[in-house]
Scaffold this motif. Structure first.
Motif, PDB file in Angstrom:
ATOM      1  N   ASP A  55     -13.561  -5.511   1.234  1.00 37.12           N
ATOM      2  CA  ASP A  55     -12.806  -5.869   0.033  1.00 37.12           C
ATOM      3  C   ASP A  55     -11.437  -5.178  -0.043  1.00 37.12           C
ATOM      4  OD1 ASP A  55     -13.779  -3.308  -0.446  1.00 37.12           O
ATOM      5  OD2 ASP A  55     -14.455  -3.745  -2.485  1.00 37.12           O
ATOM      6  N   GLU A  56     -11.185  -4.248   0.870  1.00 35.81           N
ATOM      7  CA  GLU A  56      -9.885  -3.568   0.897  1.00 35.81           C
ATOM      8  C   GLU A  56      -8.888  -4.244   1.836  1.00 35.81           C
ATOM      9  OE1 GLU A  56     -11.297   0.246   2.279  1.00 35.81           O
ATOM     10  OE2 GLU A  56     -11.254   1.067   0.252  1.00 35.81           O
ATOM     11  N   ILE A  57      -9.377  -5.159   2.674  1.00 37.97           N
ATOM     12  CA  ILE A  57      -8.511  -5.726   3.713  1.00 37.97           C
ATOM     13  C   ILE A  57      -7.346  -6.506   3.122  1.00 37.97           C
ATOM     14  CG2 ILE A  57      -8.385  -7.329   5.662  1.00 37.97           C
ATOM     15  CD1 ILE A  57     -11.314  -6.598   6.287  1.00 37.97           C
ATOM     16  N   GLN A  58      -7.630  -7.510   2.322  1.00 39.50           N
ATOM     17  CA  GLN A  58      -6.560  -8.367   1.818  1.00 39.50           C
ATOM     18  C   GLN A  58      -5.542  -7.616   0.966  1.00 39.50           C
ATOM     19  OE1 GLN A  58      -7.855 -11.962  -0.043  1.00 39.50           O
ATOM     20  NE2 GLN A  58      -5.849 -12.880   0.117  1.00 39.50           N
ATOM     21  N   PRO A  59      -5.962  -6.785   0.012  1.00 36.54           N
ATOM     22  CA  PRO A  59      -4.935  -6.045  -0.751  1.00 36.54           C
ATOM     23  C   PRO A  59      -4.042  -5.175   0.139  1.00 36.54           C
ATOM     24  CG  PRO A  59      -7.074  -5.862  -1.832  1.00 36.54           C
ATOM     25  CD  PRO A  59      -7.320  -6.525  -0.514  1.00 36.54           C
TER      26      PRO A  59
END
Length: 194
Positions: free
Chosen positions: A37-41
């Motif tokens: 869940d940290e990849i895109q941001p």
């Protein structure tokens, strides 16, 4: 300078690869993450030229990950189930096995930055032709186990003894290269066996 982001599970592996990449004169590591869940941001915040991403993290909350840069996806040869979705995702993607030498990753980062293709043909073939090593009975048992059934419930449902179910689960775990039933379920789901 090729600005690179690392999205890899495991501090030791990620740190080691960051050191290898940072030692190259034409590559810098601008970000590191360890959760899907940290990849895109982080992609949109740091705007790297290339992202090196663990396939398991893409499956773990980052399946819809689309970023501003090409991705070098590292995948476990035993668990390539989600790889075809990544390849068909409409973005520039390179694919390597997660057990390749660090120099192959360095080369892959450079090639993706130049717009070239990076593909481990054996890995892609495994993803497209994955077949299950499980027998029909083993598949039934593992599907019930994955749904949360206990050994006694699986035995009752299939007309087997609990000992027979445990024996099947042991064989399934060995075929999956897993240590536990839970891990065997995850490997089988990732590989598309159940």
């Amino acid at each position: 300078m090729i600005r690179t982001m690392l999205a890899l599970d495991g501090t030791l592996i990620r740190g080691a690869l960051a050191l290898v990449l940072a030692a190259e004169q034409d590559i810098s590591v601008v970000a590191e993450v360890d959760r899907g869940d940290e990849i895109q941001p982080m992609l949109w915040t740091k705007l790297p030229d290339v992202a090196v991403v663990d396939l398991d993290l893409i499956d773990d909350g980052g399946a819809g990950t689309v970023g501003p840069c090409p991705m070098l996806v590292l995948a476990d040869r035993r668990r390539v189930r989600g790889l075809h979705h990544v390849l068909a995702g409409g973005r520039t993607v390179g694919v390597l096995a997660n057990d390749v030498s660090p120099h192959r990753v360095v080369d892959g980062v450079r090639r993706l930055a130049r717009g070239e293709t990076v593909v481990d043909a054996e890995l892609v073939l495994a993803a497209l032709t994955a077949t299950s090593p499980l027998t029909g009975r083993e598949t039934e048992i593992l599907e019930l186990t994955a749904a949360g059934a206990t050994v006694a419930e699986v035995a009752g449902s299939l007309g087997l003894s609990p000992g027979t179910v445990r024996n099947h689960l042991g064989r399934i775990a060995r075929k999956a290269g897993a240590r536990t039933r839970v891990e065997a379920v995850r490997v089988a789901q990732d590989a598309g066996w159940i």
